[in-house]
Design a protein around this motif. Sequence first.
Motif, PDB file in Angstrom:
ATOM      1  N   ASP A 147       7.315  51.660  52.008  1.00 28.34           N
ATOM      2  CA  ASP A 147       6.317  52.719  52.029  1.00 28.34           C
ATOM      3  C   ASP A 147       6.071  53.135  50.582  1.00 28.34           C
ATOM      4  OD1 ASP A 147       4.651  54.838  52.636  1.00 28.34           O
ATOM      5  OD2 ASP A 147       6.213  56.065  53.548  1.00 28.34           O
ATOM      6  N   GLY A 148       5.052  52.572  49.968  1.00 26.11           N
ATOM      7  CA  GLY A 148       4.788  52.838  48.551  1.00 26.11           C
ATOM      8  C   GLY A 148       5.860  52.215  47.685  1.00 26.11           C
ATOM      9  N   GLU A 149       6.578  53.036  46.950  1.00 29.64           N
ATOM     10  CA  GLU A 149       7.626  52.564  46.041  1.00 29.64           C
ATOM     11  C   GLU A 149       9.025  52.723  46.615  1.00 29.64           C
ATOM     12  OE1 GLU A 149       7.188  51.010  43.017  1.00 29.64           O
ATOM     13  OE2 GLU A 149       5.124  50.940  43.749  1.00 29.64           O
ATOM     14  N   ARG A 150       9.096  52.998  47.931  1.00 25.48           N
ATOM     15  CA  ARG A 150      10.406  53.218  48.549  1.00 25.48           C
ATOM     16  C   ARG A 150      10.482  52.515  49.897  1.00 25.48           C
ATOM     17  NH1 ARG A 150      11.737  59.488  47.657  1.00 25.48           N
ATOM     18  NH2 ARG A 150      13.760  58.848  46.897  1.00 25.48           N
ATOM     19  N   LEU A 173      15.323  54.636  48.786  1.00 24.79           N
ATOM     20  CA  LEU A 173      14.966  54.995  50.164  1.00 24.79           C
ATOM     21  C   LEU A 173      14.148  56.282  50.222  1.00 24.79           C
ATOM     22  CD1 LEU A 173      18.394  54.396  51.940  1.00 24.79           C
ATOM     23  CD2 LEU A 173      16.475  52.801  51.741  1.00 24.79           C
ATOM     24  N   THR A 174      13.280  56.378  51.232  1.00 20.70           N
ATOM     25  CA  THR A 174      12.596  57.640  51.483  1.00 20.70           C
ATOM     26  C   THR A 174      13.622  58.642  52.003  1.00 20.70           C
ATOM     27  OG1 THR A 174      12.035  57.048  53.762  1.00 20.70           O
ATOM     28  CG2 THR A 174      10.407  56.480  52.055  1.00 20.70           C
ATOM     29  N   PRO A 175      13.358  59.945  51.866  1.00 17.18           N
ATOM     30  CA  PRO A 175      14.323  60.945  52.333  1.00 17.18           C
ATOM     31  C   PRO A 175      14.638  60.845  53.828  1.00 17.18           C
ATOM     32  CG  PRO A 175      12.685  61.959  50.908  1.00 17.18           C
ATOM     33  CD  PRO A 175      12.230  60.551  51.167  1.00 17.18           C
ATOM     34  N   ASP A 176      13.684  60.350  54.615  1.00 18.80           N
ATOM     35  CA  ASP A 176      13.875  60.251  56.058  1.00 18.80           C
ATOM     36  C   ASP A 176      14.096  58.805  56.518  1.00 18.80           C
ATOM     37  OD1 ASP A 176      11.316  59.378  55.467  1.00 18.80           O
ATOM     38  OD2 ASP A 176      10.372  60.407  57.153  1.00 18.80           O
ATOM     39  N   ALA A 177      14.583  57.957  55.635  1.00 18.23           N
ATOM     40  CA  ALA A 177      14.774  56.534  55.958  1.00 18.23           C
ATOM     41  C   ALA A 177      15.710  56.363  57.153  1.00 18.23           C
ATOM     42  CB  ALA A 177      15.340  55.796  54.742  1.00 18.23           C
ATOM     43  N   VAL A 221      10.500  46.518  45.283  1.00 22.47           N
ATOM     44  CA  VAL A 221      11.226  47.623  45.900  1.00 22.47           C
ATOM     45  C   VAL A 221      12.480  47.082  46.598  1.00 22.47           C
ATOM     46  CG1 VAL A 221      11.091  49.510  47.570  1.00 22.47           C
ATOM     47  CG2 VAL A 221       9.097  48.946  46.162  1.00 22.47           C
ATOM     48  N   SER A 231      11.396  52.807  53.828  1.00 25.20           N
ATOM     49  CA  SER A 231      11.519  53.833  54.861  1.00 25.20           C
ATOM     50  C   SER A 231      12.397  53.381  56.034  1.00 25.20           C
ATOM     51  CB  SER A 231      10.138  54.246  55.380  1.00 25.20           C
ATOM     52  OG  SER A 231       9.458  53.139  55.930  1.00 25.20           O
ATOM     53  N   ARG A 232      12.625  52.084  56.138  1.00 24.80           N
ATOM     54  CA  ARG A 232      13.484  51.554  57.199  1.00 24.80           C
ATOM     55  C   ARG A 232      13.958  50.160  56.829  1.00 24.80           C
ATOM     56  NH1 ARG A 232      14.978  52.483  62.455  1.00 24.80           N
ATOM     57  NH2 ARG A 232      15.429  50.642  63.693  1.00 24.80           N
TER      58      ARG A 232
END
Length: 105
Positions: free
Chosen positions: A92-95, A29-33, A9, A97-98
């Motif tokens: 966080d999984g495949e993305r 990135l997650t949508p709320d990264a 990732v 988050s920070r």
Amino acid sequence: MTAEVTDPVVRRLIDAINAGDRDAFFAVLTPDATMSDDGRDRDLTEWVDREIFTVNGHMDVESVTDGGRSLIANYRNDTWGAMRTRWQFTVDGERISRFDTGQAG
């Protein structure tokens, strides 16, 4: 020589940076990264546009720890030139988050 980034990732994010591919970067990135630079939380979209995508950002990884989620890299862009930086990623999984970055000592 660039060190091998073992977390796939994180590798995708670095590849997107080095290719200048903003869409691929945000897809990792997650949508709320969130992110910080030198210990201060920043607006992620504003920061990456200013520090990476409008100024030809490029990362050459020097060393990797923490299963591929902590890096020391030689980072350069058209604004600041080259600098030694540290990067820490929360996956966080495949993305991602920070991420936290800043100048390395």
